[in-house]
Enzyme design. Structure first.
Site, PDB file in Angstrom:
ATOM      1  N   GLU A 127       0.804  -1.224   0.000  1.00  0.00           N
ATOM      2  CA  GLU A 127       0.000   0.000   0.000  1.00  0.00           C
ATOM      3  C   GLU A 127       0.833   1.268   0.000  1.00  0.00           C
ATOM      4  O   GLU A 127       0.461   2.251  -0.626  1.00  0.00           O
ATOM      5  CB  GLU A 127      -0.933   0.008   1.215  1.00  0.00           C
ATOM      6  CG  GLU A 127      -1.985  -1.063   1.147  1.00  0.00           C
ATOM      7  CD  GLU A 127      -2.817  -1.147   2.418  1.00  0.00           C
ATOM      8  OE1 GLU A 127      -2.473  -0.471   3.412  1.00  0.00           O
ATOM      9  OE2 GLU A 127      -3.806  -1.885   2.410  1.00  0.00           O
ATOM     10  N   ALA A 128       1.933   1.277   0.707  1.00  0.00           N
ATOM     11  CA  ALA A 128       2.725   2.506   0.852  1.00  0.00           C
ATOM     12  C   ALA A 128       3.107   3.146  -0.487  1.00  0.00           C
ATOM     13  O   ALA A 128       3.033   4.366  -0.616  1.00  0.00           O
ATOM     14  CB  ALA A 128       3.963   2.235   1.695  1.00  0.00           C
TER      15      ALA A 128
END
Length: 176
Positions: A127-128
């Site tokens: 996700e980052a």
């Protein structure tokens, strides 16, 4: 019904008392055409604390994919509807996905600070990479033209209107 094996039913859960959160820093460089509002991404750096890179090339590929997706959200992709609620950008012919030619090389820097609770010291990297690009690009635009954008996508029309002082209804705002 149609299968020679009976369905398998199960239940599972994970009770990790501590997580191994991902951390990243993204830096974007942009060039803005002040006459048209066109924004060109001229450079991009993504620095990620990934714990331990079990497969560094796959981690870099994940980061590249996330940056491209975030770039699309920041500057290109929008669901546009007409006055009757009909979706106008419902096909890949109309939906402005990023193209490789739209992007500069994406420089990645993997910081390995092993996580005590991640598998083999790894941290998540799913996700980052996709969360940071819109903010990094919006911040680069603010630095370039002095206007803060708070809605996505930041289209060339939005940038042009901000630069020319034009409002959405065609009126112009007073000079500051």
């Amino acid at each position: 019904s149609g299968s020679r094996f009976a369905p398998v039913f199960g239940r599972g859960n994970v009770a990790n008392p501590e997580k191994a959160p991902a951390m990243s820093v993204h830096l974007a460089r942009v060039k803005v055409d002040r006459e048209t509002g066109d924004v060109q991404l001229t450079g991009y750096d993504a620095i990620h604390d990934i714990g331990r890179a079990i497969n560094p090339s796959e981690v870099e590929a994940q980061i590249h994919g996330g940056v491209v997706q975030g770039y699309g959200w920041a500057l290109r992709e929008a669901l546009i509807y007409d006055d009757h609620g009909q979706l106008l950008t419902g096909s890949f012919m109309d939906y402005a996905l990023p193209k490789a030619a739209d992007l500069p090389p994406i420089d990645t820097n993997l910081v390995e600070n092993p996580a005590p609770f991640g598998p083999f010291g790894a941290k998540g990297v799913g996700e980052a990479p996709v969360v940071a690009p819109a903010a990094a690009i919006a911040n680069a635009l603010t630095n370039a033209i002095g206007v803060r954008f708070t809605e996505l996508p930041i289209t060339s029309e939005h940038v042009w209107r901000a630069l020319s002082g034009a409002k959405a209804d065609g009126e112009t705002s007073p000079s500051k």
